[in-house]
Design an enzyme around this catalytic site. Sequence first.
Site, PDB file in Angstrom:
ATOM      1  N   GLY A 104       0.795  -1.210   0.000  1.00  0.00           N
ATOM      2  CA  GLY A 104       0.000   0.000   0.000  1.00  0.00           C
ATOM      3  C   GLY A 104       0.828   1.260   0.000  1.00  0.00           C
ATOM      4  N   THR A 148      -0.846  -2.948  -3.803  1.00  0.00           N
ATOM      5  CA  THR A 148      -1.418  -4.060  -4.545  1.00  0.00           C
ATOM      6  C   THR A 148      -1.414  -3.748  -6.041  1.00  0.00           C
ATOM      7  OG1 THR A 148      -2.814  -4.719  -2.701  1.00  0.00           O
ATOM      8  CG2 THR A 148      -3.543  -5.397  -4.878  1.00  0.00           C
ATOM      9  N   ASN A 184      -8.348   4.768   4.720  1.00  0.00           N
ATOM     10  CA  ASN A 184      -7.930   4.548   3.338  1.00  0.00           C
ATOM     11  C   ASN A 184      -9.108   4.030   2.529  1.00  0.00           C
ATOM     12  OD1 ASN A 184      -6.966   3.223   0.977  1.00  0.00           O
ATOM     13  ND2 ASN A 184      -6.060   1.566   2.183  1.00  0.00           N
ATOM     14  N   PHE A 206      -7.202   0.323  -4.801  1.00  0.00           N
ATOM     15  CA  PHE A 206      -6.196  -0.347  -5.640  1.00  0.00           C
ATOM     16  C   PHE A 206      -5.767   0.519  -6.823  1.00  0.00           C
ATOM     17  CE2 PHE A 206      -7.527  -5.062  -4.642  1.00  0.00           C
ATOM     18  CZ  PHE A 206      -6.979  -4.943  -3.379  1.00  0.00           C
ATOM     19  N   ASN A 248       2.327  -7.978  -3.817  1.00  0.00           N
ATOM     20  CA  ASN A 248       0.934  -8.126  -3.412  1.00  0.00           C
ATOM     21  C   ASN A 248       0.053  -7.940  -4.639  1.00  0.00           C
ATOM     22  OD1 ASN A 248      -1.749  -7.136  -2.440  1.00  0.00           O
ATOM     23  ND2 ASN A 248      -0.810  -7.352  -0.429  1.00  0.00           N
ATOM     24  N   SER A 262      -9.135  -6.277   1.019  1.00  0.00           N
ATOM     25  CA  SER A 262      -9.338  -4.831   1.023  1.00  0.00           C
ATOM     26  C   SER A 262     -10.837  -4.535   1.003  1.00  0.00           C
ATOM     27  CB  SER A 262      -8.684  -4.193  -0.202  1.00  0.00           C
ATOM     28  OG  SER A 262      -9.090  -2.838  -0.333  1.00  0.00           O
ATOM     29  N   ASN A 316     -12.079  -1.878  -0.218  1.00  0.00           N
ATOM     30  CA  ASN A 316     -12.293  -0.811  -1.195  1.00  0.00           C
ATOM     31  C   ASN A 316     -12.500  -1.280  -2.629  1.00  0.00           C
ATOM     32  OD1 ASN A 316     -11.992   1.208   0.823  1.00  0.00           O
ATOM     33  ND2 ASN A 316      -9.779   0.892   0.730  1.00  0.00           N
ATOM     34  N   THR A 317     -12.592  -2.589  -2.845  1.00  0.00           N
ATOM     35  CA  THR A 317     -12.975  -3.146  -4.142  1.00  0.00           C
ATOM     36  C   THR A 317     -14.222  -3.984  -3.916  1.00  0.00           C
ATOM     37  OG1 THR A 317     -10.724  -3.183  -5.034  1.00  0.00           O
ATOM     38  CG2 THR A 317     -12.309  -4.687  -6.029  1.00  0.00           C
ATOM     39  N   LYS A 353      -3.601 -12.538   2.479  1.00  0.00           N
ATOM     40  CA  LYS A 353      -3.854 -11.450   3.414  1.00  0.00           C
ATOM     41  C   LYS A 353      -5.334 -11.395   3.743  1.00  0.00           C
ATOM     42  CE  LYS A 353      -2.504  -6.682   4.336  1.00  0.00           C
ATOM     43  NZ  LYS A 353      -1.628  -5.584   3.871  1.00  0.00           N
ATOM     44  N   THR A 379      -3.130  -8.318   9.686  1.00  0.00           N
ATOM     45  CA  THR A 379      -4.374  -8.282   8.918  1.00  0.00           C
ATOM     46  C   THR A 379      -4.359  -7.065   7.996  1.00  0.00           C
ATOM     47  OG1 THR A 379      -5.500  -6.870  10.540  1.00  0.00           O
ATOM     48  CG2 THR A 379      -5.677  -9.259  10.848  1.00  0.00           C
ATOM     49  N   ASN A 380      -5.420  -6.978   7.188  1.00  0.00           N
ATOM     50  CA  ASN A 380      -5.683  -5.791   6.379  1.00  0.00           C
ATOM     51  C   ASN A 380      -6.357  -4.729   7.261  1.00  0.00           C
ATOM     52  OD1 ASN A 380      -6.114  -4.137   4.018  1.00  0.00           O
ATOM     53  ND2 ASN A 380      -6.204  -6.007   2.799  1.00  0.00           N
ATOM     54  N   THR A 381      -6.851  -3.671   6.656  1.00  0.00           N
ATOM     55  CA  THR A 381      -7.542  -2.623   7.410  1.00  0.00           C
ATOM     56  C   THR A 381      -8.900  -3.112   7.923  1.00  0.00           C
ATOM     57  OG1 THR A 381      -8.469  -1.756   5.353  1.00  0.00           O
ATOM     58  CG2 THR A 381      -6.419  -0.775   6.131  1.00  0.00           C
ATOM     59  N   GLY A 387      -3.589   1.630  11.664  1.00  0.00           N
ATOM     60  CA  GLY A 387      -2.970   2.308  12.791  1.00  0.00           C
ATOM     61  C   GLY A 387      -3.490   1.810  14.127  1.00  0.00           C
ATOM     62  N   GLY A 444      -1.473  -1.736  13.320  1.00  0.00           N
ATOM     63  CA  GLY A 444      -1.371  -1.059  14.604  1.00  0.00           C
ATOM     64  C   GLY A 444      -0.027  -1.157  15.279  1.00  0.00           C
ATOM     65  N   TYR A 465       3.111   0.336   8.345  1.00  0.00           N
ATOM     66  CA  TYR A 465       2.703   1.329   7.344  1.00  0.00           C
ATOM     67  C   TYR A 465       2.352   2.616   8.085  1.00  0.00           C
ATOM     68  CZ  TYR A 465       0.023   3.456   3.443  1.00  0.00           C
ATOM     69  OH  TYR A 465      -0.449   4.292   2.469  1.00  0.00           O
TER      70      TYR A 465
END
Length: 395
Positions: free
Chosen positions: A68, A91, A116, A120, A149, A204, A206-207, A246, A274-276, A306, A335, A356
Site C-alpha cells: 500500500g 497491490t 484509506n 487499488f 501483493n 481490502s 475498497n474493491t 492477506k 491483517t488488512n484494514t 494504525g 497497529g 505502514y
Amino acid sequence: MWRYLIRPLLFQLDAEWVHYFAMNSFTLGMSLPWGKSLLSAMTHVRESSLKAEFLGLEFDSPVGLAAGFDKDARWFDQLSALGFSHIEVGTLTGQPQAGNPKKRLFRFSADQALLNCMGFNNRGSEAARQSMESSAKKVGGSSKVLGINIGLSKSVAVAISNDEDSPGKKASDEQRMQMAIDDYLLSFRRMFPFADYFAINVSSPNTRGLRDLQAPEKIGQLIHAIRKENQELAGAAGSTKPILVKLAPDLSERELDETLEALVGEKVDGLIATNTTISAADLKTSPARIAGKRCQCPQPGGGFSGRPLTIKSREFVARVYRRTRGQLPIIGVGGILSGEDAWEMIGAGASMVQVYTGFVYGGPFFVRQVNRYLADRLEKEGLSTIGDLVGRHNG
C-alpha cells in the site's frame, strides 16, 4: 525534529499529495552520491539476534514495509535504505486503474490512524513488469526481500458482480469465479520472475465484492489455481515462490476457522494478518468528523489502519497461531506504532511484522527505533534470537 516540526507541517496538507511529494523528494535524495549508503548506515540495526529465516528466505530483521505504500513498485530499492528487512509492493492488479475518486486518504491524528479508500489505484502489473524487466539492477537489489501483493481488478469485480446491469450477471457462479482467478493469474505470471514471495489480497474493503473471496470455497479455488500455476512456472525457474494470503480482521471466529481450514487444506505457505478494518469503534475522533470523511468513500466507507488495529490484529494473529498450533507462518501487520507493539505481535505468534501507519506517523527513523527496541529487549529477556519470541505469549 520529525515529531515537532516536519510532521505537523506535512499533516496540514492532503495526505495523498504529501505521500507522493515526500517519496519523489526522497528518491531524488537517494540519487545523490553516497546518499543511500549514508542513510542505510543510520537506519539499520545490525544485530545477529534479529536475523531470521522465514518461508525459506533470509531476513536481517523482522520488520518490513506493508503493501500500500509503494503501490506501483517504483520505490522499493530506495525504501530499503530505511532499515526494512523486506518491502511488499502493490497491490498490483491485472488491469491499470485510477482507483476511487479523490480525496481518499485521511489522517486521524488523535487516534494515530489513517482511513484509506484508495481502491487499488496502480499502473497495472504489466507496466510494473516492464519497468522491472528494464531495470539494470536486480529487483530488490539491496538484498532485501521483495514481496509482491496482487489483487482483483475493479473491472473484473464489476463484471462478476450480481448487479442487474453487470456483464457477468448471466454467467454461472463457476464462470464468475474463473474470471476472478484468471485476473489474479495474469498478475502472478507477469510478476513471477521478480517476487521473493507473493501476497494474495482478498481483504481490502475498497474493491466491491473482494472480501467475498475469503469464503472457504472461493479462497480454496483461488489458492489451488495459483499453486498449480506456481508449480508450472517453477519448472523453468527452478523453485516455487511462497504464497501468502492477506485476510481482513473483521472475520468472525467461525468465518476465520472455516477460511483457515480451506487455506491449510490447499497448503498455503503463510498468512498476512491483517488488512484494514471497516469498524470505527472506539476511535477518539468525533463520530461526526469520522462520518464526514467516510461519506467520501464508497461503501463500506474505507478501512482504518494504525492504532485502531493494534489489539484487533494482535488477537487475530494469536487465534491463528493457536488454531494452527503454530504451523502456519504469519506476518503480523496492523497497529504497530512502537517497538513494544512489534514485540507483542511477535509474542502473539507472528514470525515477521510489517508497518505502514506507524512509519507514516513515526518518520524515517521509525524502523531503527523498533529494531533497536527488539534487540535490546531480547538481550534483557535472555532470548538469543527473535525466533525465540514467536508465540511466547500465546500459550
